[in-house]
Design a protein around this motif. Structure first.
Motif, PDB file in Angstrom:
ATOM      1  N   SER A  35       1.062  -1.168  -0.142  1.00 24.47           N
ATOM      2  CA  SER A  35      -0.184  -0.032  -0.247  1.00 24.47           C
ATOM      3  C   SER A  35       0.911   1.324   0.091  1.00 24.47           C
ATOM      4  CB  SER A  35      -0.872  -0.197   1.232  1.00 24.47           C
ATOM      5  OG  SER A  35      -1.670  -0.860   1.239  1.00 24.47           O
ATOM      6  N   GLY A  36       2.273   1.432  -0.444  1.00 19.12           N
ATOM      7  CA  GLY A  36       2.846   2.004  -0.119  1.00 19.12           C
ATOM      8  C   GLY A  36       3.543   2.718   1.311  1.00 19.12           C
ATOM      9  N   VAL A  37       3.671   1.462   2.132  1.00 15.48           N
ATOM     10  CA  VAL A  37       3.906   2.571   3.483  1.00 15.48           C
ATOM     11  C   VAL A  37       5.552   3.273   3.557  1.00 15.48           C
ATOM     12  CG1 VAL A  37       4.993   0.373   4.252  1.00 15.48           C
ATOM     13  CG2 VAL A  37       4.130   1.848   5.750  1.00 15.48           C
ATOM     14  N   LEU A  38       6.494   2.774   2.792  1.00 19.15           N
ATOM     15  CA  LEU A  38       7.957   3.318   2.572  1.00 19.15           C
ATOM     16  C   LEU A  38       7.707   5.160   2.502  1.00 19.15           C
ATOM     17  CD1 LEU A  38      10.353   1.211   1.781  1.00 19.15           C
ATOM     18  CD2 LEU A  38       9.845   2.103   3.877  1.00 19.15           C
ATOM     19  N   GLU A  39       6.392   5.285   1.590  1.00 19.11           N
ATOM     20  CA  GLU A  39       6.164   6.422   0.880  1.00 19.11           C
ATOM     21  C   GLU A  39       6.434   7.261   1.670  1.00 19.11           C
ATOM     22  OE1 GLU A  39       5.644   3.833  -0.753  1.00 19.11           O
ATOM     23  OE2 GLU A  39       6.673   3.950  -3.160  1.00 19.11           O
ATOM     24  N   VAL A  40       5.343   6.990   2.781  1.00 14.74           N
ATOM     25  CA  VAL A  40       3.849   7.911   3.355  1.00 14.74           C
ATOM     26  C   VAL A  40       4.683   7.985   4.508  1.00 14.74           C
ATOM     27  CG1 VAL A  40       2.044   7.732   5.127  1.00 14.74           C
ATOM     28  CG2 VAL A  40       1.420   6.377   2.918  1.00 14.74           C
ATOM     29  N   LEU A  41       5.798   7.744   5.187  1.00 13.37           N
ATOM     30  CA  LEU A  41       6.794   7.422   5.682  1.00 13.37           C
ATOM     31  C   LEU A  41       7.667   8.668   5.379  1.00 13.37           C
ATOM     32  CD1 LEU A  41       7.468   3.597   7.503  1.00 13.37           C
ATOM     33  CD2 LEU A  41       6.020   5.652   8.483  1.00 13.37           C
ATOM     34  N   ALA A  42       8.272   8.669   4.011  1.00 13.97           N
ATOM     35  CA  ALA A  42       9.046   8.999   4.009  1.00 13.97           C
ATOM     36  C   ALA A  42       8.640  10.932   3.394  1.00 13.97           C
ATOM     37  CB  ALA A  42      10.007   8.703   3.266  1.00 13.97           C
ATOM     38  N   GLY A  43       6.806  10.878   3.381  1.00 16.38           N
ATOM     39  CA  GLY A  43       7.029  12.373   3.110  1.00 16.38           C
ATOM     40  C   GLY A  43       7.257  12.911   4.436  1.00 16.38           C
ATOM     41  N   PRO A  44       6.811  14.182   3.472  1.00 14.08           N
ATOM     42  CA  PRO A  44       7.237  15.381   4.601  1.00 14.08           C
ATOM     43  C   PRO A  44       6.227  15.648   5.255  1.00 14.08           C
ATOM     44  CG  PRO A  44       6.879  16.359   2.191  1.00 14.08           C
ATOM     45  CD  PRO A  44       6.626  14.483   1.671  1.00 14.08           C
ATOM     46  N   GLU A  45       4.738  15.233   4.776  1.00  8.98           N
ATOM     47  CA  GLU A  45       3.780  16.029   5.667  1.00  8.98           C
ATOM     48  C   GLU A  45       3.165  15.185   7.040  1.00  8.98           C
ATOM     49  OE1 GLU A  45       4.054  13.834   3.208  1.00  8.98           O
ATOM     50  OE2 GLU A  45       2.928  15.473   1.485  1.00  8.98           O
ATOM     51  N   GLY A  46       4.085  13.661   7.076  1.00 10.40           N
ATOM     52  CA  GLY A  46       4.274  13.412   8.852  1.00 10.40           C
ATOM     53  C   GLY A  46       5.247  13.467   9.717  1.00 10.40           C
ATOM     54  N   GLY A  47       6.670  14.051   8.909  1.00  7.68           N
ATOM     55  CA  GLY A  47       7.193  14.734  10.088  1.00  7.68           C
ATOM     56  C   GLY A  47       8.144  13.749  10.342  1.00  7.68           C
ATOM     57  N   LEU A  48       7.649  12.277  10.107  1.00  6.84           N
ATOM     58  CA  LEU A  48       8.727  11.053  10.263  1.00  6.84           C
ATOM     59  C   LEU A  48      10.161  10.791   9.507  1.00  6.84           C
ATOM     60  CD1 LEU A  48       5.889   7.997  11.445  1.00  6.84           C
ATOM     61  CD2 LEU A  48       7.619   9.436  12.766  1.00  6.84           C
ATOM     62  N   ALA A  49      10.341  11.610   8.230  1.00  7.75           N
ATOM     63  CA  ALA A  49      11.014  10.685   7.664  1.00  7.75           C
ATOM     64  C   ALA A  49      12.050  11.579   7.989  1.00  7.75           C
ATOM     65  CB  ALA A  49      11.053  12.519   6.098  1.00  7.75           C
ATOM     66  N   PRO A  50      13.018  12.423   8.533  1.00  5.99           N
ATOM     67  CA  PRO A  50      13.967  12.620   9.438  1.00  5.99           C
ATOM     68  C   PRO A  50      14.822  11.965  10.504  1.00  5.99           C
ATOM     69  CG  PRO A  50      13.094  14.804  10.223  1.00  5.99           C
ATOM     70  CD  PRO A  50      12.009  13.628   8.891  1.00  5.99           C
ATOM     71  N   THR A  51      13.503  11.258  11.861  1.00  4.31           N
ATOM     72  CA  THR A  51      14.056   9.602  12.641  1.00  4.31           C
ATOM     73  C   THR A  51      14.568   7.787  11.385  1.00  4.31           C
ATOM     74  OG1 THR A  51      12.008   9.637  12.654  1.00  4.31           O
ATOM     75  CG2 THR A  51      12.604  11.122  13.375  1.00  4.31           C
ATOM     76  N   LEU A  52      13.676   8.664   9.957  1.00  8.35           N
ATOM     77  CA  LEU A  52      13.163   6.508  10.140  1.00  8.35           C
ATOM     78  C   LEU A  52      15.114   6.156  10.170  1.00  8.35           C
ATOM     79  CD1 LEU A  52      11.525   7.532   6.739  1.00  8.35           C
ATOM     80  CD2 LEU A  52      10.550   6.662   9.079  1.00  8.35           C
ATOM     81  N   ASP A  53      16.226   6.587  10.095  1.00  6.92           N
ATOM     82  CA  ASP A  53      16.995   6.129   9.520  1.00  6.92           C
ATOM     83  C   ASP A  53      17.429   4.584  11.224  1.00  6.92           C
ATOM     84  OD1 ASP A  53      17.497   5.944   7.174  1.00  6.92           O
ATOM     85  OD2 ASP A  53      19.001   7.458   7.431  1.00  6.92           O
ATOM     86  N   ASP A  54      17.155   6.328  12.476  1.00  6.40           N
ATOM     87  CA  ASP A  54      17.900   5.864  13.934  1.00  6.40           C
ATOM     88  C   ASP A  54      16.626   5.102  14.290  1.00  6.40           C
ATOM     89  OD1 ASP A  54      19.629   7.754  13.509  1.00  6.40           O
ATOM     90  OD2 ASP A  54      18.044   9.687  14.296  1.00  6.40           O
ATOM     91  N   LEU A  55      15.363   5.431  13.715  1.00  9.57           N
ATOM     92  CA  LEU A  55      14.136   3.875  13.909  1.00  9.57           C
ATOM     93  C   LEU A  55      14.247   2.612  13.519  1.00  9.57           C
ATOM     94  CD1 LEU A  55      10.941   6.370  13.165  1.00  9.57           C
ATOM     95  CD2 LEU A  55      11.962   4.923  15.974  1.00  9.57           C
ATOM     96  N   ALA A  56      14.835   2.610  12.609  1.00 10.18           N
ATOM     97  CA  ALA A  56      15.219   0.956  11.919  1.00 10.18           C
ATOM     98  C   ALA A  56      16.221   0.719  12.362  1.00 10.18           C
ATOM     99  CB  ALA A  56      15.609   0.966  10.333  1.00 10.18           C
ATOM    100  N   GLU A  57      17.355   1.435  13.204  1.00  3.71           N
ATOM    101  CA  GLU A  57      18.104   1.247  13.176  1.00  3.71           C
ATOM    102  C   GLU A  57      18.141   0.659  14.921  1.00  3.71           C
ATOM    103  OE1 GLU A  57      22.751   2.912  15.878  1.00  3.71           O
ATOM    104  OE2 GLU A  57      21.913   3.889  13.853  1.00  3.71           O
TER     105      GLU A  57
END
Length: 176
Positions: A35-57
């Protein structure tokens, strides 16, 4: 792969290809990943994009600790969370979202975005998502717009109109 595996734990789908390690393949049809979760997570609207690498780690660190506690064999060729079997992924996510877990808000936020990709196709215009067969919207039964691109609902969901339209409403449904 780690974030896809997390999203697939929240809303599972079927494997995209035989050696798909992110998607466990425990459900038929498309889940959060399709359903496109990576696009949603990386989008600027949600504000999570800057934290994704840290969350994955962080998620992989939790998965490594979980695997040690449960004496599971890890795979060096995969991120630790993706290497867990589906049942172990579920168990770890339950730990992470438990009321007493200090990082609970982060994991619940990630889970919510996983469902938003499925339930709302938030990264796509709704008509484009429906036209392309978005798995979540298809499963939920979203109907497409009329030929003019507008949604009209000739039968009311409650079986009756709940209110009369405002007298200044235009034929397109917009307020005057």
């Amino acid at each position: 792969m780690t974030l896809e595996a997390f999203a697939d734990t929240i809303l599972p789908g079927e494997k995209r290809f035989p050696d798909d390690h992110a998607v466990a393949g425990v459900s038929a049809g498309g889940g959060s990943v399709a359903s496109g979760v990576l696009e949603v997570l990386a989008g600027p609207e949600g504000g999570l994009a800057p934290t994704l690498d840290d969350l994955a780690e962080m998620l992989n660190e939790h998965a490594e600790a979980y695997a040690r506690r449960h004496e599971l064999t890890s795979r060096a060729d995969l991120p630790a969370f993706a290497a867990l079997g589906y049942d172990h992924r579920v168990a770890l996510v339950r730990e992470l979202i438990a009321p007493d877990h200090e990082e609970r808000e982060a994991w619940i936020g990630l889970a919510m975005f996983s469902t938003i990709a499925f339930d709302a196709a938030a990264h796509l215009h709704t008509t484009d998502a429906i036209r392309s067969g978005h798995p979540g919207l298809a499963i939920l039964g979203y109907s497409g717009p009329d030929g003019d691109g507008l949604w009209r609902f000739p039968s009311f969901s409650y079986g009756r109109a709940l209110a009369r339209p405002h007298p200044d409403t235009t034929p397109s449904g917009s307020p005057a």
